[in-house]
Design a protein around this motif. Structure first.
Motif, short mmCIF file in Angstrom:
data_model
loop_
_atom_site.label_atom_id
_atom_site.label_comp_id
_atom_site.label_asym_id
_atom_site.label_seq_id
_atom_site.Cartn_x
_atom_site.Cartn_y
_atom_site.Cartn_z
N TRP A 170 -13.99 -0.05 25.71
CA TRP A 170 -13.50 1.32 25.53
C TRP A 170 -12.65 1.77 26.72
N PRO A 171 -11.52 2.45 26.54
CA PRO A 171 -10.99 2.82 25.24
C PRO A 171 -10.08 1.76 24.59
N ASN A 172 -9.29 1.03 25.40
CA ASN A 172 -8.35 0.15 24.69
C ASN A 172 -7.94 -1.12 25.42
N ASP A 173 -8.91 -1.77 26.03
CA ASP A 173 -8.66 -3.13 26.53
C ASP A 173 -9.26 -4.08 25.51
N ILE A 174 -8.51 -5.10 25.17
CA ILE A 174 -9.09 -6.11 24.28
C ILE A 174 -9.53 -7.28 25.16
N VAL A 175 -10.75 -7.70 24.91
CA VAL A 175 -11.40 -8.64 25.81
C VAL A 175 -11.91 -9.84 25.02
N VAL A 176 -11.75 -11.04 25.61
CA VAL A 176 -12.34 -12.25 25.03
C VAL A 176 -13.11 -12.95 26.15
N ASN A 177 -14.36 -13.29 25.88
CA ASN A 177 -15.21 -13.94 26.89
C ASN A 177 -15.20 -13.20 28.23
N GLY A 178 -15.24 -11.89 28.17
CA GLY A 178 -15.34 -11.09 29.39
C GLY A 178 -14.03 -10.90 30.13
N ARG A 179 -12.93 -11.39 29.57
CA ARG A 179 -11.64 -11.24 30.26
C ARG A 179 -10.63 -10.53 29.38
N LYS A 180 -9.72 -9.82 30.06
CA LYS A 180 -8.75 -9.00 29.31
C LYS A 180 -7.62 -9.86 28.76
N ILE A 181 -7.36 -9.68 27.46
CA ILE A 181 -6.32 -10.47 26.80
C ILE A 181 -5.20 -9.55 26.31
N LYS A 260 -14.96 3.88 12.44
CA LYS A 260 -16.11 3.01 12.09
C LYS A 260 -15.77 1.55 12.43
N ASP A 261 -14.55 1.14 12.05
CA ASP A 261 -14.10 -0.23 12.39
C ASP A 261 -14.07 -0.42 13.90
N TYR A 262 -13.52 0.60 14.57
CA TYR A 262 -13.37 0.55 16.03
C TYR A 262 -14.75 0.35 16.68
N LYS A 263 -15.71 1.17 16.22
CA LYS A 263 -17.06 1.15 16.79
C LYS A 263 -17.70 -0.23 16.63
N ALA A 264 -17.49 -0.80 15.46
CA ALA A 264 -18.10 -2.11 15.20
C ALA A 264 -17.57 -3.18 16.16
N MET A 265 -16.37 -2.97 16.69
CA MET A 265 -15.77 -3.99 17.57
C MET A 265 -15.90 -3.64 19.05
N CYS A 266 -16.44 -2.44 19.33
CA CYS A 266 -16.47 -1.95 20.72
C CYS A 266 -17.67 -2.54 21.47
N ILE A 267 -17.37 -3.28 22.54
CA ILE A 267 -18.44 -3.96 23.27
C ILE A 267 -19.02 -3.10 24.39
N THR A 268 -18.44 -1.91 24.59
CA THR A 268 -18.94 -1.04 25.66
C THR A 268 -20.26 -0.38 25.24
N VAL A 269 -20.37 -0.09 23.94
CA VAL A 269 -21.58 0.57 23.44
C VAL A 269 -22.79 -0.33 23.68
N GLY A 270 -23.85 0.28 24.23
CA GLY A 270 -25.07 -0.48 24.51
C GLY A 270 -25.12 -1.02 25.93
N LYS A 271 -24.06 -0.75 26.70
CA LYS A 271 -24.01 -1.29 28.07
C LYS A 271 -24.24 -0.19 29.11
N ASN A 272 -24.71 -0.58 30.27
CA ASN A 272 -24.77 0.34 31.40
C ASN A 272 -23.40 0.36 32.04
N VAL A 273 -22.87 1.54 32.28
CA VAL A 273 -21.50 1.63 32.80
C VAL A 273 -21.41 2.54 34.01
N ARG A 274 -20.36 2.33 34.75
CA ARG A 274 -20.02 3.22 35.86
C ARG A 274 -18.90 4.11 35.35
N VAL A 275 -19.10 5.40 35.33
CA VAL A 275 -18.07 6.34 34.84
C VAL A 275 -17.27 6.83 36.04
N ILE A 276 -15.95 6.68 35.92
CA ILE A 276 -15.09 7.06 37.06
C ILE A 276 -14.20 8.22 36.63
#
Ligand code: BT5
Length: 320
Positions: A170-181, A260-276
């Motif tokens: 979130w919001p709009n980096d696409i990531v594969v195996n933990g890296r930005k693509i 709904k589609d976006y949410k299903a693909m969002c890997i940020t949900v469920g993670k502990n994050v640092r909000v800046i």
């Protein structure tokens, strides 16, 4: 005319210079000159006596002819403004903002690729897709960030379509195996009564073989993930087709659908994050995405809905 000659050759059959000249109503010498130009562009064309010309292979270029061949959209990508090199395709779109909605500005190389907040986007390698879609939506200013979310979802779907397990940070980096693509940068021109245009810039690392030290652990490409080169024009078409569907859904007011589609693909949900935020930083747990595309985080003080324009989030133990 060069484009028309190419269209004829794309049938894959032999076609004599005479037939092409008749079809296009030009001289045979003119046909020969266009074929010569196509060869200079990297098209492999054989010419056999008594049979004519035949296209053997096309170069991996992001020209209009390569992208629109088989493109199934109504208006996204129907006009392609191609250049081998530019400062930034977002700048190209802004300089040519009178072009029709859905026009795409695309380059093999950007000398001044831009990220958000003045950051740099590495795009001096011609193995990427560096492009900007010009949009002219009649919507309120505060709705614009949803277009960026739709673009992220579209790219993610296109990646999944080719078998890459991509997710959205979130919001709009696409990531594969933990890296930005892929990264997305939306710029706009607006007045009090509405939006003039949106320059939706999308950068996708496709056939990039390696990144400089500072990005090595942060960035990846289709090539790095799969070990094989991928046809960039094909991926561009998939992104356009996915994006047009989500954009239309958004414009018709059915925003819930694509969120709904976006949410299903969002890997940020469920993670502990640092909000800046501009004025403070804190830790939280990302728990959901709301109907507006905002990230819902939980802190000791309760739930907060974060707007993508105002904050960024980082994983507590790294980038995600
Ligand atoms: C973005 O910014 O992710 C938006 C990138 C948008 C690029 C497109 S290309 C076409 C159009 N024309 C432009 O000039 N821009 C758009 P941001 O979230 O600020 O991320 C920038 C950060 O990503 C940098 O500070 C680097 O750490 C990292 N980065 C730079 N180049 C990268 C690359 N090629 N791949 C992955 N990460 C990269």
């Amino acid at each position: 005319m060069k484009k028309k000659v190419l269209e004829i050759l794309k049938s894959g059959e032999y076609c004599s210079g005479e037939r092409i000249s008749q079809k296009l109503n030009v001289s045979r010498t003119a046909v020969w000159k266009y074929v010569k130009k196509l060869k200079e562009d990297g098209y492999k064309i054989e010419s056999v006596t008594n049979k004519g010309y035949r296209l053997i292979s096309s170069p991996d270029l992001l020209t209009e002819a390569e992208i629109t061949d088989g493109l199934a959209t109504k208006y996204i990508g129907k006009h392609i403004f191609y250049c081998r090199e530019t400062d930034s395709t977002n700048n190209e779109a802004k300089r040519n903002n009178s072009a029709p909605e859905g026009s795409v500005f695309i380059a093999e190389i950007q000398s001044g690729g831009k990220g958000r907040l003045g950051r740099k986007w590495l795009s001096e390698d011609n193995g990427g897709i560096w492009m900007t879609i010009l949009l002219k939506p009649r919507i309120a200013l505060e709705e614009i960030s949803k277009i960026t979310l739709a673009a992220g979802a579209a790219v993610c779907k296109a990646f999944r379509g080719i078998g890459l397990s991509a997710g959205i940070k979130w919001p709009n980096d696409i990531v594969v195996n933990g890296r930005k693509i892929c990264g997305i940068l939306t710029e706009l021109s607006a007045e009090a009564d509405g939006v003039n245009y949106v320059a939706l810039g999308i950068g996708i690392n496709v056939n990039i073989k390696a990144f400089p030290k500072e990005l090595e652990n942060k960035a990846t490409s289709v090539f790095i993930e799969t070990g094989a080169e991928y046809n960039r024009a094909k991926l561009v078409r998939a992104v356009f087709e996915e994006f047009e569907k989500l954009y239309e859904e958004f414009l018709s007011g059915r925003v819930g659908g694509f969120i709904k589609d976006y949410k299903a693909m969002c890997i940020t949900v469920g993670k502990n994050v640092r909000v800046i935020k501009p004025d403070c930083e804190f830790d939280a747990r990302a728990v959901d995405i709301d109907r507006e595309g905002r990230l819902i985080v939980e802190t000791e003080k309760g739930k907060m809905h974060l707007n993508s324009g105002e904050v960024s989030v980082r994983g507590i133990y790294g980038y995600i």
